[in-house]
Write a protein that holds these residues in place. Structure first.
Motif, PDB file in Angstrom:
ATOM      1  N   ARG A 133       0.950  -1.023   0.025  1.00 31.89           N
ATOM      2  CA  ARG A 133      -0.012   0.010  -0.081  1.00 31.89           C
ATOM      3  C   ARG A 133       1.108   1.202   0.140  1.00 31.89           C
ATOM      4  NH1 ARG A 133      -1.996  -1.316   6.052  1.00 31.89           N
ATOM      5  NH2 ARG A 133      -0.350  -0.252   7.223  1.00 31.89           N
ATOM      6  N   GLU A 134       0.230   2.402  -0.558  1.00 25.55           N
ATOM      7  CA  GLU A 134       0.889   3.730  -0.201  1.00 25.55           C
ATOM      8  C   GLU A 134       0.411   4.469   1.204  1.00 25.55           C
ATOM      9  OE1 GLU A 134      -0.409   8.199  -1.624  1.00 25.55           O
ATOM     10  OE2 GLU A 134      -0.064   6.496  -3.091  1.00 25.55           O
ATOM     11  N   GLU A 135       1.791   4.781   1.871  1.00 24.26           N
ATOM     12  CA  GLU A 135       1.767   5.111   3.170  1.00 24.26           C
ATOM     13  C   GLU A 135       2.915   6.321   3.282  1.00 24.26           C
ATOM     14  OE1 GLU A 135       0.222   2.801   6.857  1.00 24.26           O
ATOM     15  OE2 GLU A 135       2.310   2.062   5.854  1.00 24.26           O
ATOM     16  N   SER A 136       2.633   6.988   4.458  1.00 23.71           N
ATOM     17  CA  SER A 136       3.423   8.208   4.548  1.00 23.71           C
ATOM     18  C   SER A 136       5.008   7.602   5.095  1.00 23.71           C
ATOM     19  CB  SER A 136       2.973   9.241   5.781  1.00 23.71           C
ATOM     20  OG  SER A 136       4.017  10.073   6.389  1.00 23.71           O
ATOM     21  N   ILE A 137       5.990   8.204   4.612  1.00 23.41           N
ATOM     22  CA  ILE A 137       7.159   7.828   4.958  1.00 23.41           C
ATOM     23  C   ILE A 137       7.632   8.146   6.512  1.00 23.41           C
ATOM     24  CG2 ILE A 137       8.188   8.062   2.692  1.00 23.41           C
ATOM     25  CD1 ILE A 137       9.505  10.657   3.871  1.00 23.41           C
ATOM     26  N   TYR A 138       6.611   8.839   7.134  1.00 27.82           N
ATOM     27  CA  TYR A 138       6.711   9.141   8.631  1.00 27.82           C
ATOM     28  C   TYR A 138       5.957   8.303   9.327  1.00 27.82           C
ATOM     29  CZ  TYR A 138       9.035  13.624   6.894  1.00 27.82           C
ATOM     30  OH  TYR A 138       9.945  14.405   6.271  1.00 27.82           O
ATOM     31  N   TYR A 139       5.369   7.352   9.099  1.00 28.36           N
ATOM     32  CA  TYR A 139       4.836   6.397   9.800  1.00 28.36           C
ATOM     33  C   TYR A 139       5.887   5.602  10.648  1.00 28.36           C
ATOM     34  CZ  TYR A 139       1.804   2.450  11.029  1.00 28.36           C
ATOM     35  OH  TYR A 139       1.230   1.517  11.659  1.00 28.36           O
ATOM     36  N   MET A 140       6.960   5.507  10.161  1.00 22.93           N
ATOM     37  CA  MET A 140       7.899   4.797  11.133  1.00 22.93           C
ATOM     38  C   MET A 140       9.426   5.770  11.092  1.00 22.93           C
ATOM     39  SD  MET A 140       7.898   1.093   9.227  1.00 22.93           S
ATOM     40  CE  MET A 140       7.516   1.892   7.596  1.00 22.93           C
ATOM     41  N   PRO A 141      10.158   5.489  12.103  1.00 20.67           N
ATOM     42  CA  PRO A 141      11.273   6.364  12.225  1.00 20.67           C
ATOM     43  C   PRO A 141      12.459   6.117  10.992  1.00 20.67           C
ATOM     44  CG  PRO A 141      11.520   4.550  13.782  1.00 20.67           C
ATOM     45  CD  PRO A 141      10.081   4.618  13.224  1.00 20.67           C
ATOM     46  N   ILE A 142      12.660   7.048  10.214  1.00 18.81           N
ATOM     47  CA  ILE A 142      13.396   6.979   9.053  1.00 18.81           C
ATOM     48  C   ILE A 142      15.074   6.834   9.268  1.00 18.81           C
ATOM     49  CG2 ILE A 142      14.224   8.118   6.922  1.00 18.81           C
ATOM     50  CD1 ILE A 142      11.534   9.589   6.810  1.00 18.81           C
ATOM     51  N   HIS A 143      15.509   5.938   8.522  1.00 24.50           N
ATOM     52  CA  HIS A 143      17.102   5.763   8.882  1.00 24.50           C
ATOM     53  C   HIS A 143      17.896   6.352   7.828  1.00 24.50           C
ATOM     54  CE1 HIS A 143      20.993   3.546   7.978  1.00 24.50           C
ATOM     55  NE2 HIS A 143      20.952   3.173   9.488  1.00 24.50           N
ATOM     56  N   SER A 144      17.408   6.253   6.545  1.00 28.86           N
ATOM     57  CA  SER A 144      18.260   6.755   5.389  1.00 28.86           C
ATOM     58  C   SER A 144      17.548   6.758   4.102  1.00 28.86           C
ATOM     59  CB  SER A 144      19.637   6.239   5.295  1.00 28.86           C
ATOM     60  OG  SER A 144      19.515   4.762   5.049  1.00 28.86           O
ATOM     61  N   VAL A 145      18.002   7.451   3.032  1.00 27.53           N
ATOM     62  CA  VAL A 145      17.360   7.242   1.656  1.00 27.53           C
ATOM     63  C   VAL A 145      18.497   7.068   0.901  1.00 27.53           C
ATOM     64  CG1 VAL A 145      15.909   8.435  -0.067  1.00 27.53           C
ATOM     65  CG2 VAL A 145      15.898   9.104   2.446  1.00 27.53           C
ATOM     66  N   VAL A 146      18.293   6.188   0.155  1.00 28.03           N
ATOM     67  CA  VAL A 146      19.386   5.605  -1.067  1.00 28.03           C
ATOM     68  C   VAL A 146      18.797   5.745  -2.409  1.00 28.03           C
ATOM     69  CG1 VAL A 146      20.854   3.547  -1.822  1.00 28.03           C
ATOM     70  CG2 VAL A 146      20.472   4.233   0.816  1.00 28.03           C
ATOM     71  N   ARG A 147      19.601   6.124  -3.452  1.00 27.36           N
ATOM     72  CA  ARG A 147      19.336   5.921  -4.667  1.00 27.36           C
ATOM     73  C   ARG A 147      20.188   4.929  -5.533  1.00 27.36           C
ATOM     74  NH1 ARG A 147      19.180  11.663  -6.335  1.00 27.36           N
ATOM     75  NH2 ARG A 147      17.430  11.621  -5.063  1.00 27.36           N
ATOM     76  N   PRO A 148      19.252   3.922  -5.935  1.00 28.49           N
ATOM     77  CA  PRO A 148      20.277   2.723  -6.568  1.00 28.49           C
ATOM     78  C   PRO A 148      20.747   3.153  -7.916  1.00 28.49           C
ATOM     79  CG  PRO A 148      18.003   2.247  -5.829  1.00 28.49           C
ATOM     80  CD  PRO A 148      18.102   3.434  -5.429  1.00 28.49           C
ATOM     81  N   ALA A 149      20.107   4.026  -8.500  1.00 36.37           N
ATOM     82  CA  ALA A 149      20.646   4.200 -10.033  1.00 36.37           C
ATOM     83  C   ALA A 149      20.358   5.784 -10.370  1.00 36.37           C
ATOM     84  CB  ALA A 149      20.059   3.490 -11.064  1.00 36.37           C
TER      85      ALA A 149
END
Length: 386
Positions: free
Chosen positions: A370-386
């Motif tokens: 499903r679609e959900e807010s990224i703030y629903y859980m504590p964020i660790h990091s964001v990574v861009r594979p390509a």
């Protein structure tokens, strides 16, 4: 005159003569006995907030165990392939070794028939290490170059086969250990999920309704934060475009040209890999979360992100712990569609960024992609594979 004798109150077994005192003593003994035999007071029932926190913790622990399971499963698959390859190689080498042994036997038999060597020579040629025998000067003088080459080949193949057998044995041992880890990780996932289900099953209908309301408020707060991020990103994009337009105007003014043709940035019609990955993830919406699953009918969190980026032509590792190192780390404010969003200090969950502070992910057992807010859980990091 008749004698009068004073009536005596009978003594109690404990020697207490006063009835009131006797009654009080017996009552005290009874109360003490009841207190000693009474069951201990029941522990207070946890509050709904405590239940929700416990359930959330159990689900996170289950996800951590799931990633351990995924890693062990991947290693097991690779090691099983290696073991199979080594065993096939050993079988092939053993066959060649047997053929070389037969050739040496033929040489020994020929020498025996012609009287060129004693019967003991045949025995030595068929031994595990015939080179020692051929090192004797009198026998080496009788060997042809072909026979010497046969001995060399046999010795080389024997050493190589022994080495491969050792490698196969070590790989089998490693495989056994990994299979044990796989089994224990699977049991841990099942245990954590069973504990969560047990906690939820003990709630009354009213408590479940209140718990659902707590969850709704949590979702609402997470969405509010996502909307705030969306406003910040929109403002940043607007400022970027304004600066680009200003730079173009300044360039046109400096060149003295009245035409702006060809000065704009061309828009690529091709879809980026990140957008392709996101499109795949969105197409999986509604499919169930199943721990250890990689599609196409169900997914766990890292299984979904792996499949999504595979659809975009990029191969990601299986677990969240490896995926977090499979690209370039960017800030949350600079997240783009398709980026991987990792959660919790132990990096046990991952989703695919959609934009405007929202993501697509496989949440947990019992839920659906499903679609959900990224703030629903504590964020660790964001990574861009390509």
């Amino acid at each position: 005159m008749a004698s009068h004798r004073k009536l005596r109150t009978p003594s109690s077994p404990m020697g207490i003569r006063t009835p009131a005192l006797a009654t009080a003593a017996l009552t005290s003994v009874a109360l003490l006995s009841q207190s000693a035999n009474a069951a201990p007071a029941a522990e207070p029932r946890p509050s709904l907030d405590e239940v929700q926190k416990k359930v959330d913790d159990l689900y996170q622990q289950a996800e951590t165990a799931t990633e351990k399971y995924n890693g062990a499963k991947e290693k097991t698959t690779k090691q099983r392939k290696r073991v199979d390859t080594l065993l096939d190689d050993v079988a092939e080498r053993t066959q060649k070794l047997n053929e070389a042994r037969e050739e040496l036997g033929e040489f020994a038999s020929a020498q025996y028939r012609t009287g060129a060597s004693t019967p003991g020579t045949a025995t030595m040629l068929l031994a595990d290490d015939p080179q020692d025998y051929f090192d004797q000067t009198q026998l080496m003088d009788r060997l042809t170059s072909r026979q010497k080459q046969a001995v060399d080949d046999y010795t080389t193949q024997q050493a190589a086969t022994t080495k491969k057998r050792q490698e196969a044995a070590e790989s089998l041992e490693t495989l056994t250990k990994t299979q044990s880890t796989l089994k224990s990780s699977k049991a841990e996932v099942q245990r954590k999920l069973a504990e969560a289900r047990e906690l939820l099953s003990q709630l009354t209908a009213e408590e479940k309704a209140r718990l659902a309301e707590i969850e709704r408020k949590k979702q609402e707060e997470a969405r509010r934060k996502a909307e705030e991020l969306a406003r910040q990103q929109a403002a940043a994009e607007e400022e970027r475009q304004r600066q680009e337009q200003q730079a173009q105007q300044d360039s046109t003014s400096t060149s003295g040209s009245g035409s702006t043709a060809g000065t704009g940035t061309s828009t690529s019609t091709s879809t980026s890999k990140g957008e392709k990955a996101l499109a795949f993830a969105e197409a999986q919406t509604g499919k169930p979360y199943v721990w250890g699953a990689t599609g196409p009918d169900s997914y766990d969190c890292s299984g979904l992100t792996q499949a999504a980026w595979k659809a975009a032509g990029v191969t990601l590792p299986r677990t969240t712990w490896d995926q977090v190192n499979a690209g370039t780390t960017v800030s949350v404010a600079n997240a783009q569609p398709g980026d991987l969003i990792f959660f919790y200090d132990d990096i046990s969950h991952v989703g695919i960024y959609k934009g405007d502070g929202m993501m697509v992910h496989a949440p947990k057992p019992g839920a659906y992609v499903r679609e959900e807010s990224i703030y629903y859980m504590p964020i660790h990091s964001v990574v861009r594979p390509a």
